[in-house]
Design a protein around this motif. Structure first.
Motif, PDB file in Angstrom:
ATOM      1  N   GLY A  79     -67.771  45.102 124.859  1.00  0.00           N
ATOM      2  CA  GLY A  79     -66.400  45.555 124.673  1.00  0.00           C
ATOM      3  C   GLY A  79     -66.257  46.926 124.058  1.00  0.00           C
ATOM      4  O   GLY A  79     -65.130  47.341 123.740  1.00  0.00           O
ATOM      5  N   LEU A  80     -67.353  47.648 123.898  1.00  0.00           N
ATOM      6  CA  LEU A  80     -67.303  48.986 123.320  1.00  0.00           C
ATOM      7  C   LEU A  80     -67.340  50.043 124.426  1.00  0.00           C
ATOM      8  O   LEU A  80     -67.959  49.829 125.481  1.00  0.00           O
ATOM      9  CB  LEU A  80     -68.484  49.200 122.365  1.00  0.00           C
ATOM     10  N   PRO A  81     -66.696  51.197 124.216  1.00  0.00           N
ATOM     11  CA  PRO A  81     -66.716  52.259 125.227  1.00  0.00           C
ATOM     12  C   PRO A  81     -68.135  52.797 125.410  1.00  0.00           C
ATOM     13  O   PRO A  81     -68.831  53.080 124.425  1.00  0.00           O
ATOM     14  CB  PRO A  81     -65.787  53.326 124.636  1.00  0.00           C
ATOM     15  N   ARG A  82     -68.542  52.962 126.655  1.00  0.00           N
ATOM     16  CA  ARG A  82     -69.904  53.382 126.947  1.00  0.00           C
ATOM     17  C   ARG A  82     -69.934  54.468 128.025  1.00  0.00           C
ATOM     18  O   ARG A  82     -69.021  54.576 128.847  1.00  0.00           O
ATOM     19  CB  ARG A  82     -70.744  52.187 127.404  1.00  0.00           C
ATOM     20  N   HIS A  83     -71.001  55.257 127.992  1.00  0.00           N
ATOM     21  CA  HIS A  83     -71.203  56.268 129.021  1.00  0.00           C
ATOM     22  C   HIS A  83     -71.310  55.595 130.403  1.00  0.00           C
ATOM     23  O   HIS A  83     -72.029  54.602 130.550  1.00  0.00           O
ATOM     24  CB  HIS A  83     -72.509  57.034 128.779  1.00  0.00           C
ATOM     25  N   PRO A  84     -70.639  56.136 131.433  1.00  0.00           N
ATOM     26  CA  PRO A  84     -70.859  55.658 132.806  1.00  0.00           C
ATOM     27  C   PRO A  84     -72.128  56.300 133.370  1.00  0.00           C
ATOM     28  O   PRO A  84     -72.083  57.137 134.267  1.00  0.00           O
ATOM     29  CB  PRO A  84     -69.594  56.134 133.531  1.00  0.00           C
ATOM     30  N   SER A  85     -73.273  55.893 132.836  1.00  0.00           N
ATOM     31  CA  SER A  85     -74.540  56.536 133.189  1.00  0.00           C
ATOM     32  C   SER A  85     -74.872  56.356 134.667  1.00  0.00           C
ATOM     33  O   SER A  85     -75.585  57.175 135.249  1.00  0.00           O
ATOM     34  CB  SER A  85     -75.677  55.981 132.324  1.00  0.00           C
ATOM     35  N   GLN A  86     -74.331  55.299 135.281  1.00  0.00           N
ATOM     36  CA  GLN A  86     -74.569  55.120 136.721  1.00  0.00           C
ATOM     37  C   GLN A  86     -73.973  56.275 137.515  1.00  0.00           C
ATOM     38  O   GLN A  86     -74.553  56.724 138.513  1.00  0.00           O
ATOM     39  CB  GLN A  86     -73.952  53.803 137.214  1.00  0.00           C
ATOM     40  N   LEU A  87     -72.797  56.759 137.082  1.00  0.00           N
ATOM     41  CA  LEU A  87     -72.153  57.876 137.776  1.00  0.00           C
ATOM     42  C   LEU A  87     -72.898  59.180 137.528  1.00  0.00           C
ATOM     43  O   LEU A  87     -72.970  60.044 138.411  1.00  0.00           O
ATOM     44  CB  LEU A  87     -70.695  58.008 137.330  1.00  0.00           C
ATOM     45  N   TYR A  88     -73.444  59.343 136.319  1.00  0.00           N
ATOM     46  CA  TYR A  88     -74.270  60.522 136.056  1.00  0.00           C
ATOM     47  C   TYR A  88     -75.460  60.543 137.022  1.00  0.00           C
ATOM     48  O   TYR A  88     -75.810  61.590 137.583  1.00  0.00           O
ATOM     49  CB  TYR A  88     -74.804  60.514 134.620  1.00  0.00           C
ATOM     50  N   GLU A  89     -76.094  59.378 137.169  1.00  0.00           N
ATOM     51  CA  GLU A  89     -77.269  59.297 138.044  1.00  0.00           C
ATOM     52  C   GLU A  89     -76.890  59.487 139.507  1.00  0.00           C
ATOM     53  O   GLU A  89     -77.638  60.103 140.281  1.00  0.00           O
ATOM     54  CB  GLU A  89     -77.983  57.964 137.839  1.00  0.00           C
ATOM     55  N   ALA A  90     -75.735  58.960 139.897  1.00  0.00           N
ATOM     56  CA  ALA A  90     -75.276  59.158 141.273  1.00  0.00           C
ATOM     57  C   ALA A  90     -75.132  60.639 141.586  1.00  0.00           C
ATOM     58  O   ALA A  90     -75.519  61.119 142.659  1.00  0.00           O
ATOM     59  CB  ALA A  90     -73.953  58.425 141.504  1.00  0.00           C
ATOM     60  N   GLY A  91     -74.593  61.383 140.623  1.00  0.00           N
ATOM     61  CA  GLY A  91     -74.399  62.809 140.839  1.00  0.00           C
ATOM     62  C   GLY A  91     -75.686  63.604 140.793  1.00  0.00           C
ATOM     63  O   GLY A  91     -75.923  64.473 141.641  1.00  0.00           O
TER      64      GLY A  91
END
Length: 278
Positions: free
Chosen positions: A174-186
């Motif tokens: 429930g804590l805000p987190r980096h969308p690291s999947q989107l970083y990797e996609a880019g």
């Protein structure tokens, strides 16, 4: 209270037909492989890209797709078991076949496809590095789609952060987190494709076997190490030393070393050998 963007209400399951479920993650694999097949055929059909270097015929690519599919699925699964969750699968070996529960490693997929491509090249009398180059040129699209599917699944997310583009992922704490999947996609997908495409079509790098896959590997490794600094480590592995080094970083460092070696050899002309005409 930390700010977070609302997570998009997209189900991981695209379509359900009775007992059959079509998931975004599986669809990403299928589209990535189909695109790879189409794109590789385009490259092998262009004489100007090769400078007389022997390469597979367009008719060979159908078989290559089968080899690549087996390599990426088996390698991805075995890699995940060995690198990320060996003890759990050792205690419950029947779960190894339950791939619908998840558990794939990108680095394992790289190794699996490399073995498959090596065997394919040997059977067809081709330069293995040229086959690697072809698949490296097409792979970023599959990586891009796979990371988007990871985001939709709400898995492999980043660490807790206060950046304004953070998300609260389903089934997380429930804590805000980096969308690291989107970083990797880019970075692993769009960036590598944007770099390799002009180098292949305008720069003639396919004439130097191993150069394209070396560039791919080096950029991928750098991107993955960068993202690992904000990505939450797999809970069953955690940090390897202190609170910084992760398994993804370690595997990417090995990838970078191998990629750099390939680039040096390719630029020095040591990977291009005379090939008998077909």
């Amino acid at each position: 209270m930390l700010f977070a963007l609302p997570f998009p209400p997209i189900s991981p399951v695209l379509l359900e037909l009775g007992p059959i479920s079509i998931r975004w993650y599986g669809l990403a694999y299928v589209i990535g492989l189909i695109f790879g097949w189409w794109y590789i055929i385009r490259m092998v059909d262009k004489d100007r890209l090769w400078g007389g270097l022997k390469r597979p015929k367009a008719t060979d690519i159908d078989d290559l797709l089968v080899w690549m599919t087996l390599g990426v699925v088996l390698g991805g699964r075995v890699g995940y078991i060995l690198f990320y969750n060996f003890e759990a699968y050792r205690q419950n070996p029947w779960e190894i076949l339950q791939i619908w529960h998840g558990g794939m490693s990108v680095h394992g997929g790289f190794i699996g496809t490399a073995i498959a491509q090596y065997l394919f090249a040997r059977r067809r009398g081709l330069n293995t590095l040229s086959i690697f180059d072809l698949t490296a040129a097409a792979a970023p699209v599959g990586l891009f789609l796979g990371r988007l599917a990871n985001f939709i699944n709400g898995e492999l997310y980043g660490r807790v952060t206060d950046v304004p583009w953070a998300f609260i992922f389903p089934n997380s704490d429930g804590l805000p987190r980096h969308p690291s999947q989107l970083y990797e996609a880019g970075l692993e997908g769009l960036l590598i494709f944007a770099v390799l495409t002009p180098l292949i079509w305008k720069g003639g790098i396919l004439r130097k076997p191993g150069l394209a896959v070396g560039i791919f590997g080096l950029i991928y490794a750098a991107a993955r190490i960068l993202v690992e600094t904000v990505r939450e480590p797999d809970p069953q592995v955690g940090f390897l030393f202190g609170d910084f080094l992760t398994m993804g970083m370690l595997l990417s460092a090995v990838t970078a070393l191998a990629a750099t070696t390939l680039i040096v050899l390719a630029l020095g002309g040591r990977t291009r050998r005379p090939e008998p005409s077909s």
